[in-house]
Design a protein around this motif. Structure first.
Motif, PDB file in Angstrom:
ATOM      1  N   ASP A  29     -11.530  -1.027  -4.035  1.00  0.00           N
ATOM      2  CA  ASP A  29     -12.401  -0.310  -3.112  1.00  0.00           C
ATOM      3  C   ASP A  29     -12.441  -1.022  -1.762  1.00  0.00           C
ATOM      4  N   PHE A  30     -11.254  -1.302  -1.228  1.00  0.00           N
ATOM      5  CA  PHE A  30     -11.105  -1.962   0.061  1.00  0.00           C
ATOM      6  C   PHE A  30     -10.606  -0.941   1.090  1.00  0.00           C
ATOM      7  N   ILE A  31     -10.676  -1.363   2.343  1.00  0.00           N
ATOM      8  CA  ILE A  31     -10.207  -0.497   3.431  1.00  0.00           C
ATOM      9  C   ILE A  31      -8.904  -1.057   3.979  1.00  0.00           C
ATOM     10  N   ILE A  32      -7.954  -0.178   4.251  1.00  0.00           N
ATOM     11  CA  ILE A  32      -6.682  -0.647   4.805  1.00  0.00           C
ATOM     12  C   ILE A  32      -6.837  -0.827   6.319  1.00  0.00           C
ATOM     13  N   GLU A  33      -6.524  -2.009   6.758  1.00  0.00           N
ATOM     14  CA  GLU A  33      -6.647  -2.344   8.186  1.00  0.00           C
ATOM     15  C   GLU A  33      -5.737  -1.424   8.989  1.00  0.00           C
ATOM     16  N   LYS A  34      -6.176  -1.132  10.217  1.00  0.00           N
ATOM     17  CA  LYS A  34      -5.556  -0.053  10.991  1.00  0.00           C
ATOM     18  C   LYS A  34      -4.057  -0.219  11.232  1.00  0.00           C
ATOM     19  N   LYS A  35      -3.665  -1.405  11.667  1.00  0.00           N
ATOM     20  CA  LYS A  35      -2.238  -1.616  11.954  1.00  0.00           C
ATOM     21  C   LYS A  35      -1.404  -1.444  10.695  1.00  0.00           C
ATOM     22  N   THR A  36      -1.934  -1.960   9.597  1.00  0.00           N
ATOM     23  CA  THR A  36      -1.224  -1.842   8.323  1.00  0.00           C
ATOM     24  C   THR A  36      -1.125  -0.368   7.928  1.00  0.00           C
ATOM     25  N   LEU A  37      -2.222   0.349   8.113  1.00  0.00           N
ATOM     26  CA  LEU A  37      -2.240   1.773   7.748  1.00  0.00           C
ATOM     27  C   LEU A  37      -1.242   2.562   8.614  1.00  0.00           C
ATOM     28  N   ASN A  38      -1.233   2.265   9.900  1.00  0.00           N
ATOM     29  CA  ASN A  38      -0.285   2.943  10.797  1.00  0.00           C
ATOM     30  C   ASN A  38       1.155   2.640  10.410  1.00  0.00           C
ATOM     31  N   ALA A  39       1.383   1.382  10.040  1.00  0.00           N
ATOM     32  CA  ALA A  39       2.751   1.000   9.660  1.00  0.00           C
ATOM     33  C   ALA A  39       3.174   1.726   8.383  1.00  0.00           C
ATOM     34  N   ILE A  40       2.232   1.967   7.495  1.00  0.00           N
ATOM     35  CA  ILE A  40       2.567   2.711   6.273  1.00  0.00           C
ATOM     36  C   ILE A  40       2.957   4.145   6.653  1.00  0.00           C
ATOM     37  N   GLU A  65       5.084  -3.697   9.857  1.00  0.00           N
ATOM     38  CA  GLU A  65       6.320  -2.906   9.934  1.00  0.00           C
ATOM     39  C   GLU A  65       7.482  -3.622   9.237  1.00  0.00           C
ATOM     40  N   GLU A  66       7.627  -4.889   9.586  1.00  0.00           N
ATOM     41  CA  GLU A  66       8.737  -5.669   9.007  1.00  0.00           C
ATOM     42  C   GLU A  66       8.592  -5.809   7.504  1.00  0.00           C
ATOM     43  N   ARG A  67       7.378  -6.045   7.080  1.00  0.00           N
ATOM     44  CA  ARG A  67       7.156  -6.287   5.657  1.00  0.00           C
ATOM     45  C   ARG A  67       7.458  -5.050   4.818  1.00  0.00           C
ATOM     46  N   PHE A  68       7.179  -3.875   5.395  1.00  0.00           N
ATOM     47  CA  PHE A  68       7.443  -2.644   4.648  1.00  0.00           C
ATOM     48  C   PHE A  68       8.934  -2.297   4.685  1.00  0.00           C
ATOM     49  N   HIS A  69       9.595  -2.751   5.729  1.00  0.00           N
ATOM     50  CA  HIS A  69      11.052  -2.583   5.767  1.00  0.00           C
ATOM     51  C   HIS A  69      11.722  -3.430   4.699  1.00  0.00           C
ATOM     52  N   GLU A  70      11.187  -4.622   4.516  1.00  0.00           N
ATOM     53  CA  GLU A  70      11.776  -5.518   3.513  1.00  0.00           C
ATOM     54  C   GLU A  70      11.642  -4.933   2.111  1.00  0.00           C
ATOM     55  N   ASP A  71      10.468  -4.419   1.821  1.00  0.00           N
ATOM     56  CA  ASP A  71      10.232  -3.858   0.493  1.00  0.00           C
ATOM     57  C   ASP A  71       9.207  -2.731   0.629  1.00  0.00           C
ATOM     58  N   HIS A  90       4.072   5.264   9.373  1.00  0.00           N
ATOM     59  CA  HIS A  90       5.319   5.237  10.121  1.00  0.00           C
ATOM     60  C   HIS A  90       6.536   5.044   9.202  1.00  0.00           C
ATOM     61  N   ASN A  91       6.348   4.293   8.132  1.00  0.00           N
ATOM     62  CA  ASN A  91       7.485   3.939   7.269  1.00  0.00           C
ATOM     63  C   ASN A  91       7.459   4.597   5.895  1.00  0.00           C
ATOM     64  N   ALA A  92       6.539   5.535   5.728  1.00  0.00           N
ATOM     65  CA  ALA A  92       6.364   6.148   4.396  1.00  0.00           C
ATOM     66  C   ALA A  92       7.686   6.625   3.799  1.00  0.00           C
ATOM     67  N   HIS A  93       8.548   7.165   4.652  1.00  0.00           N
ATOM     68  CA  HIS A  93       9.821   7.725   4.153  1.00  0.00           C
ATOM     69  C   HIS A  93      10.670   6.683   3.430  1.00  0.00           C
ATOM     70  N   LEU A  94      10.449   5.413   3.738  1.00  0.00           N
ATOM     71  CA  LEU A  94      11.264   4.372   3.083  1.00  0.00           C
ATOM     72  C   LEU A  94      10.987   4.285   1.584  1.00  0.00           C
ATOM     73  N   LEU A  95       9.851   4.879   1.190  1.00  0.00           N
ATOM     74  CA  LEU A  95       9.516   4.829  -0.245  1.00  0.00           C
ATOM     75  C   LEU A  95      10.581   5.523  -1.089  1.00  0.00           C
ATOM     76  N   GLU A 141       1.076  10.064   4.258  1.00  0.00           N
ATOM     77  CA  GLU A 141       2.172  10.910   3.770  1.00  0.00           C
ATOM     78  C   GLU A 141       3.081  10.229   2.752  1.00  0.00           C
ATOM     79  N   LEU A 142       2.604   9.162   2.169  1.00  0.00           N
ATOM     80  CA  LEU A 142       3.385   8.513   1.105  1.00  0.00           C
ATOM     81  C   LEU A 142       3.709   9.508  -0.007  1.00  0.00           C
ATOM     82  N   TYR A 143       2.779  10.427  -0.238  1.00  0.00           N
ATOM     83  CA  TYR A 143       2.963  11.341  -1.374  1.00  0.00           C
ATOM     84  C   TYR A 143       4.204  12.213  -1.224  1.00  0.00           C
ATOM     85  N   HIS A 144       4.619  12.457   0.008  1.00  0.00           N
ATOM     86  CA  HIS A 144       5.838  13.242   0.246  1.00  0.00           C
ATOM     87  C   HIS A 144       7.061  12.608  -0.383  1.00  0.00           C
TER      88      HIS A 144
END
Ligand code: ATP
Ligand code: MG
Length: 394
Positions: free
Chosen positions: A167-178, A146-152, A180-185, A217-220
């Motif tokens: 071809d990697f998998i995004i770990e769950k907490k990281t994926l959830n944080a994305i 969460e913090e890291r995505f807030h920073e950048d 949650h914070n997608a709008h910051l993009l 929802e990053l695409y939004h």
């Protein structure tokens, strides 16, 4: 290999009494046995100290601590260990602070797999379990996601990009944080998002990257993408062989979006693409339809040019209706002329020899000649062209 030569640079820094490591993508890709394309070096030496060690340096990004060293015809970016303090508006930090500790430098990096350092002797320094994640194929933020995505906020795009690229998998907490914070993009410059988006599309498993891109929802928050859900679904369901270049990726996207040239232009402008990319994608997108409809005549080959033909056909192949590559190349090679300048007459000659006057009629006649030559109705010989033209002069 590039690493071997760069080792001398690291050794020189060490001899001067500082620490120096390979960091970032080159370490990650070496461990994954992938080709490396740029070698980043991090050091405890301050920029002024780096400049004292080497004869030839360029201040490429000195305010961020980066000095480029020129050595044996190669350029190496050497960046002082740093932390990035005050972040504003979820963009890049507004100032950096140089530090002497490697760990502090690695801590500000985006993903664990990108936070590894390597000594010149090959020993890997792994403070954030990046090696485990590399082995398990996991994308995980360094520290609290969460913090890291807030920073950048760009880091979220980087995460989905690497999911596709490696071809990697995004770990769950990281994926959830994305998610949650997608709008910051929306705070991030389009040019930076663009780079990651294209790497996602050209990756090893774009379907996986797209799935995360949509699910979070990053695409939004990407230009003109909010209504593209169905298009992305179509993209995901293509058992596409890997796309090889950006223009093909956009062409596929524009074709699947049913965009006319004005729509292609609007989309690519919003993504801040270059004019040459925009015009090639416009041509290639139209070509894909013509290939599908089997309406490819000589004139279409001629006016499209080989570059756009190849892009369009790469896309058509992915869609299941491509032309055999050899046949495409042969058909193009067989065109009597490839360019208007190869025509054996020009405006000047028509004026001289046929006493024509400059004006619109001249252009019409030249175009007609061009058409007939390309279509094989007239041989590209000066006397024949002049005879044909003289019959058309009113
Ligand atoms: P590529 O193979 O595409 O070059 P990369 O990981 O090397 O991937 P770069 O943009 O070259 O990407 O960045 C080099 C390194 O800098 C990364 O590996 C990472 O450690 C760090 N980095 C880059 N961008 C960010 C960011 N937005 N936030 C934190 N760290 C970053
Ligand atoms: Mg890199």
């Amino acid at each position: 290999m590039e690493f071997e030569e760069a080792k001398e640079v690291l050794n020189a820094i060490q001899h001067a009494g500082f620490e120096a490591y390979f960091v970032g993508g080159s370490v990650r890709d070496t461990i994954l046995n992938l080709k490396i394309h740029d070698v980043d070096i991090a050091t405890s030496a301050y920029p002024s100290e780096v400049k004292r060690i080497f004869k030839k340096t360029v201040d490429t990004g000195i305010e961020h601590g980066t000095v480029t060293v020129l050595d044996h015809g190669r350029a190496y970016e050497i960046t002082t260990f740093r932390t990035e303090s005050t972040y504003q508006d979820f963009r890049r930090p507004d100032h950096v602070e140089f530090v002497r500790s490697l760990k502090d430098d690695l801590k500000r990096r985006d993903l664990t797999i990108n936070a590894l350092a390597m000594k010149p002797d090959g020993e890997v320094i792994d403070h954030f379990e990046g090696l485990r994640d590399l082995k398990e194929g996991m994308i995980r933020a360094v520290g609290v996601a969460e913090e890291r995505f807030h920073e950048d906020a760009l880091r979220m795009m980087r995460a989905v990009r690497f999911a596709s690229q490696l071809d990697f998998i995004i770990e769950k907490k990281t994926l959830n944080a994305i998610h949650h914070n997608a709008h910051l993009l929306s705070n991030v410059a389009v040019e930076r998002i663009h780079v990651e988006w294209v790497k996602l599309l050209l990756g090893k498993n774009p379907q996986a990257g797209l799935k995360d891109f949509m699910a979070t929802e990053l695409y939004h928050y990407c230009p003109l993408f909010s209504d593209k859900k169905q298009v992305f679904n179509k993209l995901m369901n293509l058992n596409s062989s890997q796309l090889t270049e950006e223009e093909a990726a956009w062409t596929l996207l524009c074709y699947l979006s049913n965009l006319a040239s004005s729509g292609v232009k609007e989309l690519l402008r919003a993504w801040k693409s270059s004019n040459s990319l925009i015009s090639n994608v416009i041509v290639a997108t139209e070509l894909v339809t013509l290939i599908r409809q089997q309406k490819m005549d000589s004139w279409t080959y001629y006016r499209s040019g080989l570059h756009c033909l190849r892009i369009a056909n790469e896309v058509a192949v992915i869609l299941g209706f491509g032309i055999n590559e050899d046949i495409l190349e042969q058909k193009y090679a067989a065109l009597p002329i490839k360019d208007k300048h190869e025509l054996q007459v020009d405006g000047g000659l028509l004026i001289n020899r046929l006493k024509m006057k400059p004006g619109p009629q001249l252009g019409v006649i030249l175009e007609r000649l061009e058409h007939q030559v390309v279509n094989g109705e007239l041989d590209n010989q000066q006397d024949l062209l002049l005879t044909a033209a003289s019959a058309w002069v009113k």
